[in-house]
Motif scaffolding. Sequence first.
Motif, PDB file in Angstrom:
ATOM      1  N   GLU A 176      -1.904  15.590   0.086  1.00  0.00           N
ATOM      2  CA  GLU A 176      -1.168  14.338  -0.055  1.00  0.00           C
ATOM      3  C   GLU A 176       0.304  14.586  -0.355  1.00  0.00           C
ATOM      4  O   GLU A 176       1.178  13.854   0.116  1.00  0.00           O
ATOM      5  N   THR A 212       2.393   9.491   4.519  1.00  0.00           N
ATOM      6  CA  THR A 212       1.162   9.170   3.792  1.00  0.00           C
ATOM      7  C   THR A 212       0.324   8.278   4.699  1.00  0.00           C
ATOM      8  O   THR A 212       0.802   7.734   5.698  1.00  0.00           O
ATOM      9  N   GLY A 234      -2.238   9.460  -4.839  1.00  0.00           N
ATOM     10  CA  GLY A 234      -1.907   8.075  -4.503  1.00  0.00           C
ATOM     11  C   GLY A 234      -2.823   7.648  -3.376  1.00  0.00           C
ATOM     12  O   GLY A 234      -2.795   8.233  -2.287  1.00  0.00           O
ATOM     13  N   GLN A 235      -3.672   6.648  -3.642  1.00  0.00           N
ATOM     14  CA  GLN A 235      -4.678   6.322  -2.639  1.00  0.00           C
ATOM     15  C   GLN A 235      -5.028   4.858  -2.742  1.00  0.00           C
ATOM     16  O   GLN A 235      -4.909   4.242  -3.797  1.00  0.00           O
ATOM     17  N   GLU A 236      -5.540   4.325  -1.647  1.00  0.00           N
ATOM     18  CA  GLU A 236      -5.756   2.878  -1.581  1.00  0.00           C
ATOM     19  C   GLU A 236      -6.802   2.360  -2.564  1.00  0.00           C
ATOM     20  O   GLU A 236      -6.684   1.254  -3.073  1.00  0.00           O
ATOM     21  N   GLY A 252      -3.319   3.869  -7.379  1.00  0.00           N
ATOM     22  CA  GLY A 252      -3.204   2.979  -6.221  1.00  0.00           C
ATOM     23  C   GLY A 252      -4.371   2.014  -6.157  1.00  0.00           C
ATOM     24  O   GLY A 252      -4.198   0.812  -5.880  1.00  0.00           O
ATOM     25  N   ARG A 275       0.831  -1.217   0.000  1.00  0.00           N
ATOM     26  CA  ARG A 275       0.000   0.000   0.000  1.00  0.00           C
ATOM     27  C   ARG A 275       0.863   1.263   0.000  1.00  0.00           C
ATOM     28  O   ARG A 275       0.516   2.265  -0.625  1.00  0.00           O
ATOM     29  N   GLU A 289       0.625   4.343  -2.751  1.00  0.00           N
ATOM     30  CA  GLU A 289       0.432   5.770  -2.466  1.00  0.00           C
ATOM     31  C   GLU A 289       1.613   6.619  -2.956  1.00  0.00           C
ATOM     32  O   GLU A 289       1.425   7.670  -3.545  1.00  0.00           O
ATOM     33  N   ARG A 290       2.810   6.137  -2.691  1.00  0.00           N
ATOM     34  CA  ARG A 290       3.972   6.994  -2.948  1.00  0.00           C
ATOM     35  C   ARG A 290       4.346   7.084  -4.434  1.00  0.00           C
ATOM     36  O   ARG A 290       4.781   8.144  -4.903  1.00  0.00           O
TER      37      ARG A 290
END
Lengths: 438, 438, 438, 438
Positions: free
Chosen positions: A266, A275, A106-108, A113, A92, A96-97
């Motif tokens: 972010e 993050t 960048g997100q789950e 992401g 994860r 994100e990164r």
Amino acid sequence: MKVVTIGGGSSYTPELVEGFIKRYDELPIRELWLVDVEEGKEKLEIVGALARRMVKKASVDMEIHLTLDRQKALINADFVTTQLRVGQLDARIQDERIPLKYGMIGQETNGAGGLFKGLRTIPVLLKIAEEIHEVCPNAWLINFTNPAGMVTEALLRYGKHSKVVGFCNLPVHMTNSIASLLQIEKEDVHIEFAGLNHLVYGLHVYAKGKEVTQEVIRRLSDPKSQVTMRNIAPIPWQPDFLEALGVILCPYHRYYYKTKEILAEELLAFQSGTTRAEAVKALEAELFELYKNPNLEMKPPQLEKRGGAYYSDAACNLISSIHNDKGDIQTLNVKNNGAISSFPNESAVEVNCVVTKQGPVPLAVGELPVEVNGLVQQIKSFERVGAEAAVTGSYEKALVALSINPLVPSDELAKSVLDELLQAHREYLPAFFKEVNA
Amino acid sequence: MKVVTIGGGSSYTPELVEGFIKRYDELPIRELWLVDVEEGKEKLEIVGALARRMVKKASVDMEIHLTLDRQKALINADFVTTQLRVGQLDARIQDERIPLKYGMIGQETNGAGGLFKGLRTIPVLLKIAEEIHEVCPNAWLINFTNPAGMVTEALLRYGKHSKVVGFCNLPVHMTNSIASLLQIEKEDVHIEFAGLNHLVYGLHVYAKGKEVTQEVIRRLSDPKSQVTMRNIAPIPWQPDFLEALGVILCPYHRYYYKTKEILAEELLAFQSGTTRAEAVKALEAELFELYKNPNLEMKPPQLEKRGGAYYSDAACNLISSIHNDKGDIQTLNVKNNGAISSFPNESAVEVNCVVTKQGPVPLAVGELPVEVNGLVQQIKSFERVGAEAAVTGSYEKALVALSINPLVPSDELAKSVLDELLQAHREYLPAFFKEVNA
Amino acid sequence: MKVVTIGGGSSYTPELVEGFIKRYDELPIRELWLVDVEEGKEKLEIVGALARRMVKKASVDMEIHLTLDRQKALINADFVTTQLRVGQLDARIQDERIPLKYGMIGQETNGAGGLFKGLRTIPVLLKIAEEIHEVCPNAWLINFTNPAGMVTEALLRYGKHSKVVGFCNLPVHMTNSIASLLQIEKEDVHIEFAGLNHLVYGLHVYAKGKEVTQEVIRRLSDPKSQVTMRNIAPIPWQPDFLEALGVILCPYHRYYYKTKEILAEELLAFQSGTTRAEAVKALEAELFELYKNPNLEMKPPQLEKRGGAYYSDAACNLISSIHNDKGDIQTLNVKNNGAISSFPNESAVEVNCVVTKQGPVPLAVGELPVEVNGLVQQIKSFERVGAEAAVTGSYEKALVALSINPLVPSDELAKSVLDELLQAHREYLPAFFKEVNA
Amino acid sequence: MKVVTIGGGSSYTPELVEGFIKRYDELPIRELWLVDVEEGKEKLEIVGALARRMVKKASVDMEIHLTLDRQKALINADFVTTQLRVGQLDARIQDERIPLKYGMIGQETNGAGGLFKGLRTIPVLLKIAEEIHEVCPNAWLINFTNPAGMVTEALLRYGKHSKVVGFCNLPVHMTNSIASLLQIEKEDVHIEFAGLNHLVYGLHVYAKGKEVTQEVIRRLSDPKSQVTMRNIAPIPWQPDFLEALGVILCPYHRYYYKTKEILAEELLAFQSGTTRAEAVKALEAELFELYKNPNLEMKPPQLEKRGGAYYSDAACNLISSIHNDKGDIQTLNVKNNGAISSFPNESAVEVNCVVTKQGPVPLAVGELPVEVNGLVQQIKSFERVGAEAAVTGSYEKALVALSINPLVPSDELAKSVLDELLQAHREYLPAFFKEVNA
């Protein structure tokens, strides 16, 4: 009655166990099997031991089984819940990164992401669905694993097992938050939800049977009354926009209607190494330290910071409603079947459902308001192409999924971030690296 | 046969006149009425005089009438073409520069600029449709005015006159460019187009009846073979993306799939005072200087730089196909009527149509490919809400239209840019400033 | 260019050959292969010899090949036409007489008779489609075999070959008859057709581009001006009904809107042994006597009585339009693909299509008028269940297909007539008698 | 809480009153207003007096008001139920006998009789809806008046009041009958119903949460286990047909799948002067004699012969579920809103609904099985055209509605029966006889 929880070593498990204990009268689970993979074995044992202490303390007759042997666990299961995380939190962090490195969100579960969490997760879930279909074909598969929208889409279109529900605590969370805003009991609030997972809209809100949508929107326009989740900054909505739109937004809508503000937040976290994934990783380490304590016999209050509030209650409610043929209304990810007009009957949508022994049946919504239909359609296109990429291991489909995502600002960036994420997650993406493995 | 051209003082008019002269045998237009408004009177006279010289030189029996009296012009009209520009080029400069000031794309038919061109134009077009319905109910209204998608949507949903076609030269331009790429005659290229105006996709390409879609895509992947319009920088597509998508894109798709790159280009032009509107304004001044030359008896070659290539040919073809009941296939903006599944029957779409005396009838497309359906749905939502804002003068609807547009990165920015554009265009937006005017 | 005609021994073949000869300049068919089965060998030779005399007389360079070897014939074919009759005319006599015995309509393409012609024909056509797909995958399969609606449905849903068109001369016949009524050239009449095969409606009629639907209906209300086919009694429409309905009916609509009158006529013919099949059998015997005459070098005028007028012209037009990329409009049975809203995209419909080298593409119709939608939906249900019965050999599906047909007045009668027809056609229904054959 | 019952003089009213008394604890109706028209005054007084004795006997605090002044009655109403019969039973006798005279089915809600009941009833209901909208806009209009399908269609499409539900006791009756067949409690049976009023199918049956559809069908195939209503002869289904169809039929389906047998039965009754309407008329006379008895303080057992079993329970349940926000599932006639795919969102359908304070919301069904879709579509066409005829008073629409009805075997007969029924009901059809009345 037997429940199997795949990804049983998750830090969320104590919440689930607490939920089962609390409802033991109506939902007498005799066996709870916690299943995990080799790399999660240590966590599984820590969580499992805590679960046993909790059950013992509560004096309920529920056996806790821990195993790495999934097929064995599935025998005679009535419900299988899935809350796994392929690649653990380190994956994860990459989700994100890496996008943030290229200047995009960048997100789950959203954007690049979200696509990669889907690509890693979907093949595993399809395999589990296949095993359920063979080993315990009458069991319900209740998936909590994100991105729940894309995963449910894949399970419905490509899976062998049809008794599938995608589950998310977000609608429950929104209902409860709005009840607080209105200072009434949550049982007295009813929201007509429709959309997709993490992109669900509250079309109408009723308090004790009276429509209060406009009043709720007015309250949500107050910058101090933002409904959000632990993982999303409570940046206030532009009040005129919220009133003009006329429906209730979910916290994740900020990614689409406040892209600029969320990205700015972010990028700050990216630069400082904080993050959400990184924060969660630290939090989880703390939690497992707590869980190890042999005197701990209940869910520790610190778990709440992890997010996922109401998750336990809501998940147990779903299982109980099916088991007890309750016929109550819950918001779930299911096959559309015409509930939202102009979406394919075969696609997954997140809508209000009546839940009985036959499982959830969606309530007819009709057309989505034109104002929101476009975005929902766009994310559904992304989910469908992403699901196809996951199933086929097609680089081309993955590139298209990414390029058509509204959080990805350029086809060139899509390709760059795709290539880097593919390398980063190589070991969890066998379908994409067939030649190498062969 | 009588044709009325509203916005007759446009710099494009000589091209239209040339087209009519060239086709005089099959399309014997006896009267061409050029209509304009008071503030365009000077241009109308310049263009009108040139048109008369052209007709005289060609020795065709076509009367050129110039007038500011629209109702009078419409009497007994067979075709009414509309190519007006409410607020002239100065308004377009605002449409481009104000969004750019806020860091978002400023463009004539997309994003905030597109919305405002729609807000200014739609009420005028609806009024014209009403007059046609009363004065010359059998006439066809052929609208060239941008944003042609939103305008046609408004004419179909809110207009009094049903014989309406929205017209754009882009599909013809793409067909011709692809013919060049393939080094064959344009008559031998057939493209299955579907989508919306300025968001149209070529789903299949045939050369002399043989499908060549993949080959065309391969050629378009070459950075040196970009198909574009004068007003859009020919930034190359990411080749893998283009191949993976599997359909032909139009130049305007760059706004959505290459937002970052296009924005960077536009910001440079913004800083140097050379946005497209500013360039066009300079160009137009030059053109009108040329048009004034009493020795000029033909369309000057410099007009080509203005853009709009093939516009004349294509527009005259449409009129001729209706008049002569030709039954050929043209790509037009019409009522969907089921042509693209999962879009409303009542909405405007840009698709291949058979054109006969009964007007254009769309060919059935079925579902759009899932990969492109999402974006088209999103822009259709924008067009529908934008059209409603234009008709009602609703600030709320305008704010929603802007906030849901994928080129607008934030609800806060949407409000700021909305407020500034409303003020800038105040005099052309009477529906939005009713209290003030009353 | 090579054309293969399966069922080449049909009495219609001379008409087809005449059509090819007449169009030889634009459609230079070098090889025409007439294929038939063992039991049709004698007819094939008679017809084939006549065809050779016709070609010779016309001095065109077209080889006539006669064969019972279908697979060999298909090699390198460009077009395959199918006009076969499984079980010959004796089977049709049963299709007509057995239902009549039970007091219900017995007809070649409607009701119980239509179902059984479908059950016998569909497996053969699916096999042919499979062979084409393997032997000559670029060839177009043009099916004339009735019931063309159910057969095309089956070919589209269950067939291996996608280049399939269902063809019927009825729309051409209606257009020509209406041209006669209006006393204008048939080229000047254009009808918007939509519906199913033998259940097609003329929604709008245009004469030289001007709508004349009401006038045509008024003329058709005259009992002396009935448009019909040789095989359907010209019982006049109730004039008020026709005007109230507001669309043009096809002759076969009498089965549904005049069931009582048609049934009375048929029962008379049943009692006197002169049902249509019996009459046709006698006519065919005469025709073949004529065909045997070695001096006959052209289609004999007596063929016209057989029905099928314009069949040759229309079929050749279809082949020529594909071959020559004509882009004209023809009424054909094709995949709906959204052309008629609220019918499945995958189903066969009979609608106006543009015909080019890519084959036919349907024009979008939108919703059918509510007045006619119900009946069309009901027959489509019948066709879909009937096609499924044919493919699976399911007694249950056949019983359901029959029971839901509006010409079958009772489930008990449905079963009786089903059982008797199954026995009567046993040898042509291997899928229904698998156990026996195994 | 106030309930208004329009058509309060109906013989059914004691059942309704009984239901309200039984549920007084959960549904404390303080005022029940029975409204009727001048010609029903005597019955109203008889029934009203009985109602008062019943209430007194039960010692509940419910005022019974009798009035001919509808507008006054509506003031502050919470629920308005409509159970009126325009033209009383004598009109129904005509609806049955006149079609039978022409050899076609004569029935209260199907075919020609159904159309005419609709033509008489719809304008009255639309007027009531308008009054409710003005006088008590928050009240729910619950219509029991037949033909409930066509009436609900008209109320939804043409009515001023949107809080409308069409109600029929048939689904409850079927559920109870099937519970008896299975020898389990009715609370343990759940049926997925979908279709139209009096044309509703049970797609799946569950007993205590377990699917038992096949078993129920097997039992219903037994000629001794026919589920039917008082007004429909229990002619057994052809058992193979029932099994092959795979869904549960309602008693009224006999009109369509057993037309011949039902017609034979009806013709016998026609000849002996004992059609259902005639029988009911005799029965009603007896009932009202009983009602007059000043010692009668409860619903007499003889009422059961009248039919309409469970009507009271079911109707009271609906009102109670709305009032008490129960969220249970009931089968109701509501706006489709996508519940059944391929039917218009705006049309009335009869489907399972969740009933809360917001009224009923339909559960998504998806596509109807192809086997039954056709007939449902056809009856929906009939209902829509019939509703339009009722609203407009159009002779043409009425003729089309009749001619497309599957129980009407010919356009000529349609016209004859239409003309005779129009004359017979002239005084109740003002919209059709405007010139005469003006």
